[in-house]
Enzyme design. Structure first.
Site, mmCIF file in Angstrom:
data_model
loop_
_atom_site.group_PDB
_atom_site.id
_atom_site.type_symbol
_atom_site.label_atom_id
_atom_site.label_comp_id
_atom_site.label_asym_id
_atom_site.label_seq_id
_atom_site.Cartn_x
_atom_site.Cartn_y
_atom_site.Cartn_z
ATOM 1 C CB THR A 2 53.096 23.661 -33.835
ATOM 2 O OG1 THR A 2 52.446 24.542 -32.879
ATOM 3 C CG2 THR A 2 54.228 24.280 -34.543
ATOM 4 C CB SER A 30 47.132 20.180 -28.462
ATOM 5 O OG SER A 30 48.009 21.013 -27.632
ATOM 6 C CB THR A 32 54.018 20.960 -28.079
ATOM 7 O OG1 THR A 32 53.928 22.274 -28.420
ATOM 8 C CG2 THR A 32 54.744 20.215 -29.398
ATOM 9 C CG ASP A 33 50.302 24.759 -26.653
ATOM 10 O OD1 ASP A 33 51.591 24.963 -26.724
ATOM 11 O OD2 ASP A 33 49.392 25.393 -27.204
HETATM 12 N N1 ASP Z 1 51.808 25.575 -30.158
HETATM 13 C C1 ASP Z 1 51.115 24.334 -30.000
HETATM 14 C C2 ASP Z 1 51.946 23.307 -30.594
HETATM 15 O O1 ASP Z 1 52.987 23.129 -30.340
HETATM 16 C C3 ASP Z 1 49.845 24.630 -30.540
HETATM 17 C C4 ASP Z 1 49.016 23.166 -30.075
HETATM 18 O O2 ASP Z 1 49.352 22.701 -29.215
HETATM 19 O O3 ASP Z 1 48.198 22.711 -30.789
HETATM 20 O O4 ASP Z 1 51.580 22.596 -31.568
#
Ligand code: ASP
Length: 324
Positions: free
Chosen positions: A12, A53, A82-83
């Site tokens: 993100t 991710s 973050t995932d």
């Molecule tokens: N929602 C996710 C983030 O917070 C997308 C990811 O993990 O790539 O980055």
């Protein structure tokens, strides 16, 4: 001046909306750092990937670790989604052989939303990575001004800015006015794990109500399975039927039992019913201790990649999953 190496992998923090398609990875290392203005550190940055991710894999992370080690910098910042950030941070913590801090960060709000948190998180990560008191602490995570140990941190909310928690241990510190304040020392780190053979599969099977164990048996029978992590109820408990399956599996596969509760350790000697923690230990299962199933899977895969046999797996979990 202090030199910080920065590797960006996507997530993100690197995403911006495309008309009609939602946010997708668009920003590389240069764009992310370019938005921070003047910095009190020298930065050497590289875009190593640009992915969501959920698609992160061990090959990319090994490439990232090796790139970070090669830069001979004073600190290393890894930027990703973050995932799966808690898994990346824990993996890097397991296999980072240096005193140099590794700081993993990301963002909950992409660049197209109001108040994106990426720039502040990245700026904080540079601060943490540059601080000599971060040395020897292994992999750290910073988001939302908190500094977490990779060992404890997990994403506990899907969208809030304060999505990351280290409960019950609590964060190691905080970043305030571009300075890191540590509340706690970090415990001594076990030696880094080294291994390259990440082939095969380690399924996480969550057990629960009305689970006779068939899903576990099915998962374990798939080609390429090298071990199983059970996300068990309570303190490491499974149904009688699942316990029968575990008893059959333990001779051929490592079975690691974690708690699905999201907090608290697996027990060792409190309950004695068929399917209890002590019955699973007696069968030969390994308890994950304080590690949740997600981190237990990363540890088991990393131990297997390093060629660990059953005893080494048991020792590895006692060393890293228990607190004593
Ligand atoms: N929602 C996710 C983030 O917070 C997308 C990811 O993990 O790539 O980055």
């Amino acid at each position: 001046m202090t030199l910080i190496a920065v590797a960006t992998l996507g997530g993100t923090i690197s995403m911006a909306p495309v008309a009609g398609a939602g946010a997708v990875p668009r920003l590389g290392a240069a764009e992310l750092l370019g938005g921070l203005g003047d910095l009190p550190v020298d930065v050497l940055a590289e875009t190593l990937a640009g992915i969501g991710s959920a698609s992160m894999d061990f090959a990319t992370l090994l490439r990232c670790r090796d790139w970070g080690l090669r830069q001979d910098a004073d600190g290393f910042v890894v930027v990703q989604g973050t995932d799966t950030l808690e898994e990346t941070a824990y993996f890097l913590d397991l296999c980072w052989p240096s005193e140099i801090p590794v700081v993993v960060t990301g963002a909950m709000r992409n660049a197209g939303l109001l108040s994106p948190d990426g720039p502040a998180n990245l700026r904080n990560a540079l601060t943490v990575a540059a601080d000599p008191r971060s040395r020897g602490r292994g992999a750290l995570v910073t988001l939302n001004d908190d500094v977490h140990a990779a060992r404890w941190v997990r994403k506990a909310h899907s969208s809030r800015l304060d999505a990351f928690t280290s409960a019950p241990a609590g964060p190691l510190g905080m970043v305030v006015e571009h300075a890191v304040h540590y509340f706690h020392p970090s415990p001594p780190r076990p030696p880094a794990l080294t291994g390259e053979d990440f082939g095969g599969l380690v399924p996480v099977v969550e057990t629960g109500l009305d689970d006779p164990g068939e899903v576990l048996a099915h998962a374990a029978a798939q080609p390429g399975v090298r071990g199983i992590v059970l996300a068990a109820t309570g303190a490491g408990h499974v149904s009688a039927g699942t316990a029968d399956v575990v008893a059959r599996l333990v001779d051929s596969l490592p079975v690691v039992v974690a708690s699905r509760t999201g907090a608290g350790p697996t027990l060792r000697s409190t309950y004695g019913f068929h399917g209890s923690e002590s019955s699973l230990i007696a069968m030969g299962a390994t308890m994950a201790g304080w590690l949740d199933a997600r981190k237990a899977r990363i540890l088991l895969r990393t131990l297997l990649a390093a060629g660990a046999d059953r005893d080494a797996i048991e020792r590895g979990f006692r060393l890293r999953g228990d607190l004593d």
